[in-house]
Design an enzyme around this catalytic site. Sequence first.
Site, PDB file in Angstrom:
ATOM      1  N   PHE A 234     -17.052  -2.202   3.931  1.00 59.02           N
ATOM      2  CA  PHE A 234     -15.874  -1.704   3.207  1.00 59.02           C
ATOM      3  C   PHE A 234     -15.759  -2.401   1.858  1.00 59.02           C
ATOM      4  CE2 PHE A 234     -11.449  -1.657   1.888  1.00 59.02           C
ATOM      5  CZ  PHE A 234     -11.159  -0.311   2.003  1.00 59.02           C
TER       6      PHE A 234
ATOM      7  N   ASP B 203     -19.276  -9.487  -1.526  1.00 63.09           N
ATOM      8  CA  ASP B 203     -17.877  -9.092  -1.488  1.00 63.09           C
ATOM      9  C   ASP B 203     -17.146 -10.058  -0.556  1.00 63.09           C
ATOM     10  OD1 ASP B 203     -15.402  -8.015  -0.910  1.00 63.09           O
ATOM     11  OD2 ASP B 203     -16.101  -5.933  -0.861  1.00 63.09           O
TER      12      ASP B 203
ATOM     13  N   LYS C  11      -7.547 -10.464  -1.994  1.00 66.36           N
ATOM     14  CA  LYS C  11      -6.686 -10.777  -0.839  1.00 66.36           C
ATOM     15  C   LYS C  11      -6.013 -12.157  -0.860  1.00 66.36           C
ATOM     16  CE  LYS C  11      -7.900  -7.191   2.359  1.00 66.36           C
ATOM     17  NZ  LYS C  11      -9.110  -6.454   2.022  1.00 66.36           N
TER      18      LYS C  11
HETATM   19  C1  PLP Z   1      -9.552  -5.295   1.315  1.00 63.23           C
HETATM   20  C2  PLP Z   1     -10.968  -5.237   0.874  1.00 63.23           C
HETATM   21  C3  PLP Z   1     -11.345  -4.554  -0.292  1.00 63.23           C
HETATM   22  C4  PLP Z   1     -10.355  -3.754  -1.110  1.00 63.23           C
HETATM   23  O1  PLP Z   1      -9.369  -4.571  -1.654  1.00 63.23           O
HETATM   24  P1  PLP Z   1      -7.990  -3.915  -2.207  1.00 63.23           P
HETATM   25  O2  PLP Z   1      -7.244  -5.106  -2.730  1.00 63.23           O
HETATM   26  O3  PLP Z   1      -7.350  -3.237  -1.049  1.00 63.23           O
HETATM   27  O4  PLP Z   1      -8.347  -2.973  -3.282  1.00 63.23           O
HETATM   28  C5  PLP Z   1     -12.673  -4.593  -0.668  1.00 63.23           C
HETATM   29  N1  PLP Z   1     -13.582  -5.266   0.050  1.00 63.23           N
HETATM   30  C6  PLP Z   1     -13.262  -5.953   1.168  1.00 63.23           C
HETATM   31  C7  PLP Z   1     -14.311  -6.709   1.922  1.00 63.23           C
HETATM   32  C8  PLP Z   1     -11.944  -5.946   1.630  1.00 63.23           C
HETATM   33  O5  PLP Z   1     -11.616  -6.574   2.766  1.00 63.23           O
END
Ligand code: PLP
Length: 404
Positions: free
Chosen positions: A139, A224, A253
């Site tokens: 994701f 990421d 986050k």
């Molecule tokens: C939450 C998340 C995103 C997206 O972040 P947003 O602040 O919701 O745009 C991207 N990559 C990972 C691994 C995430 O957990």
Amino acid sequence: MGATEELQARFDAALMPTYGTPPIALARGEGRYVWDVDGRRYLDLIAGIAVSALGHGHPALTEAVSAQVARLAHTSNLFLHEGEVELAERLIGLLGGAGEGARVFFTNSGTEANEAALKLVKRAAGPGRDHIVAAASGFHGRSLGALALTGKAAIREPFGPFGLDVRFVPYGDAAALREAVTDSCIAVFVEPTQGEAGVVVPPRDYLRDVRAACDAAGAALVLDEIQSGVGRTGHWFAHQGAGVVPDVLTLAKGLGGGLPIGACVGFGDHATAFAKGDHGSTFGGNPVAVAAALAVLDTIESEKLLANAVELGELLAERVRAIGHPLVAEVRGAGLWRAIRLSQQAAAEVQARAAAHGLLVNAVAPDVIRIAPPLTITRAEIEEFTGALPAVLDEAAAGREASG
Ligand SMILES: *Cc1c(COP(=O)(O)O)cnc(C)c1O
């Protein structure tokens, strides 16, 4: 009708139905507890999806944000302010030797951090490179670029095709990745542990194998760490525990402790691959969000929250395993970022029964419960959760029998 139902009806009438109707309407928080609009108290074991690192109402965050919003709330990038410089310096410092020469671009969210990373690797790539490799079930966000990288077909496919050649390989399979990362690969985007897939931990050497595959092909490695970063695993960044250095790192986050901020960090050649005018954001590096992030980093240090994440994460995992409940198949993850994999597709029932016991957990997959509490959580609060869990699991199992 209670205050919750009343708000839910207004929510349904006024907001787009992207989230369904959330079962709980929150009104306030303090420490690791939140209260709903009907006055019910919950122990928060999800922290707004690994965001509220300092819990709720932490004085360091409250004071930093209040003082900054009063002093100067916004500058735009026509002007610099000291906070953004200090935060970039702090992040680079936390990367240790690997961070030497690194540079930071600030965004407002994780998605935007990945969008910046995507543009950055395209900018840095030599000629003849045309595709990106990412992990199935990964994701990376919901905007069209980040969505093109997102492995979960159900959320990606309705919005394709995308102007980006992304090739997906099974997560954790180094051989499949090596095959996909050819000399025409621009970059690999991967999570050190997959968050939204259910806190899925790869084999031990996986990230090192991914790094080696990128090096062999001259492709960039983008990690990421939007969910795994900023102390969640007991390291400042999860890749530090895996012994690899990325070319690009994305964060969000937990970084702002609840204020919206993300960051894209470029290492080596990627530090300076963007030229003037290549990217921008009106709000990115906003003084208030930056003040929040500095307070988060300060507090993780002063309250020794990395050590707390290691110690209490282990305690949590041990206690859940020790229950020996037939519904618990596996406890995995690191630090205060854990998944309880269930032996049945009962995650929704477990989440609902937990809430009825005043415990907020997250059914991240049909058979997986995600636990990502504030990093400030205490031993007593972990024990409050594990003490109530047997009854929660019994009720969830009984509910399934009755309905099945
Ligand atoms: C939450 C998340 C995103 C997206 O972040 P947003 O602040 O919701 O745009 C991207 N990559 C990972 C691994 C995430 O957990």
